[in-house]
Design an enzyme around this catalytic site. Structure first.
Site, PDB file in Angstrom:
ATOM      1  N   CYS A 100      12.428 -20.528   8.763  1.00 19.98           N
ATOM      2  CA  CYS A 100      11.843 -20.063  10.015  1.00 19.98           C
ATOM      3  C   CYS A 100      12.900 -20.061  11.121  1.00 19.98           C
ATOM      4  O   CYS A 100      13.619 -21.043  11.308  1.00 19.98           O
ATOM      5  CB  CYS A 100      10.695 -20.997  10.380  1.00 19.98           C
ATOM      6  N   GLU A 101      13.001 -18.954  11.842  1.00 19.64           N
ATOM      7  CA  GLU A 101      14.018 -18.865  12.881  1.00 19.64           C
ATOM      8  C   GLU A 101      13.668 -19.697  14.113  1.00 19.64           C
ATOM      9  O   GLU A 101      14.518 -19.927  14.970  1.00 19.64           O
ATOM     10  CB  GLU A 101      14.240 -17.411  13.292  1.00 19.64           C
ATOM     11  N   HIS A 102      12.426 -20.169  14.211  1.00 17.73           N
ATOM     12  CA  HIS A 102      12.028 -20.952  15.387  1.00 17.73           C
ATOM     13  C   HIS A 102      12.410 -22.424  15.268  1.00 17.73           C
ATOM     14  O   HIS A 102      12.753 -23.061  16.258  1.00 17.73           O
ATOM     15  CB  HIS A 102      10.514 -20.824  15.607  1.00 17.73           C
ATOM     16  N   HIS A 103      12.314 -22.979  14.045  1.00 17.54           N
ATOM     17  CA  HIS A 103      12.606 -24.404  13.861  1.00 17.54           C
ATOM     18  C   HIS A 103      13.668 -24.659  12.790  1.00 17.54           C
ATOM     19  O   HIS A 103      14.025 -25.813  12.553  1.00 17.54           O
ATOM     20  CB  HIS A 103      11.326 -25.160  13.465  1.00 17.54           C
ATOM     21  N   GLN A 139       8.069 -14.421   9.063  1.00 16.72           N
ATOM     22  CA  GLN A 139       7.451 -13.752   7.916  1.00 16.72           C
ATOM     23  C   GLN A 139       7.099 -12.304   8.269  1.00 16.72           C
ATOM     24  O   GLN A 139       7.250 -11.402   7.441  1.00 16.72           O
ATOM     25  CB  GLN A 139       6.205 -14.517   7.476  1.00 16.72           C
ATOM     26  N   HIS A 175       4.389 -22.359   5.358  1.00 18.55           N
ATOM     27  CA  HIS A 175       5.438 -22.665   6.328  1.00 18.55           C
ATOM     28  C   HIS A 175       5.516 -24.171   6.569  1.00 18.55           C
ATOM     29  O   HIS A 175       4.552 -24.798   6.994  1.00 18.55           O
ATOM     30  CB  HIS A 175       5.158 -21.941   7.654  1.00 18.55           C
ATOM     31  N   CYS A 215       7.121 -25.648   8.859  1.00 23.56           N
ATOM     32  CA  CYS A 215       7.013 -26.005  10.280  1.00 23.56           C
ATOM     33  C   CYS A 215       5.561 -26.289  10.659  1.00 23.56           C
ATOM     34  O   CYS A 215       5.294 -26.990  11.632  1.00 23.56           O
ATOM     35  CB  CYS A 215       7.602 -24.905  11.168  1.00 23.56           C
TER      36      CYS A 215
END
Length: 202
Positions: free
Chosen positions: A93-96, A134, A162, A164
């Site tokens: 995941c690019e956020h976490h 995703q 996910h 996260c």
């Protein structure tokens, strides 16, 4: 957006940090987490993490045309959808920067050429081995196939869990996220979408 040509946001090779800089960054994170990077068990961790990241994010080193450039035109009149389902993948995941994993299902309706079946799995890996959402990954796979193969239509479905969401925050294990992307004949026909979903679920 042309998924094959698009390189927006990617770091130029001349701006990429060195191995030593990457390892130093890992040591900083270890200290920030509260441990000592100089203790025996962690001495080689920065080197191992940098090596692992090189493999986990190897998708940045390739473009879709590396995978999709060769097609086969001899299909003996085959005109129905081609489906490869349950393509397992792992991404981050690019956020976490926490993993997510699942399966991708891909279908297309040929219009004069077909791909080797392994190419679709290679395309999934290419995009999975990048920092992702995703939703973006689903659209990128569909667009790359559409741009390269020029089929009558493309359908992509991804089902993923996910970490996260499972490991932090709300901490709900087992929840699945489902995304779809349709182009061409699939986009225009609800019955083709339903048939695709029925076949991958069946």
């Amino acid at each position: 957006m042309d998924a094959i040509a698009n390189t927006a946001g990617l770091v130029a090779a001349s701006d990429q940090p060195t191995q030593a800089e990457a390892e130093a960054a890992v040591r900083t994170l270890i200290r920030w987490a509260g441990d000592d990077p100089a203790r025996e068990g962690l001495l080689d961790t920065p080197k191992r993490v940098a090596k692992a990241y090189r493999e986990l994010f190897s998708g940045y080193e390739k473009v879709p045309e590396d995978v999709l450039s060769r097609t086969f035109s001899e299909v003996s009149g085959y005109k129905d959808m081609v489906i490869v389902k349950d393509i397992a993948f792992h991404s981050h995941c690019e956020h976490h920067m926490v993993p997510f994993h699942g399966v991708a299902h891909i279908a297309y309706v040929p219009d004069g050429g077909v791909l080797g079946l392994s190419k679709m799995a290679r395309l999934v890996d290419l995009y999975a081995r990048r920092l992702q959402t995703q939703e973006t990954m689903t659209a990128q796979i569909a667009q790359a196939l559409d741009d390269s193969l020029r089929p009558k239509g493309v359908a992509v479905m991804i089902e993923a869990e996910h970490m996260c969401m499972a490991m932090r925050g709300i901490a709900k294990q087992g929840a699945k996220t489902l995304t779809t992307s349709f182009t061409g004949s699939f986009e225009m026909s609800a019955s083709d979408q339903s048939r695709f979903i029925m076949l991958v679920r069946g």
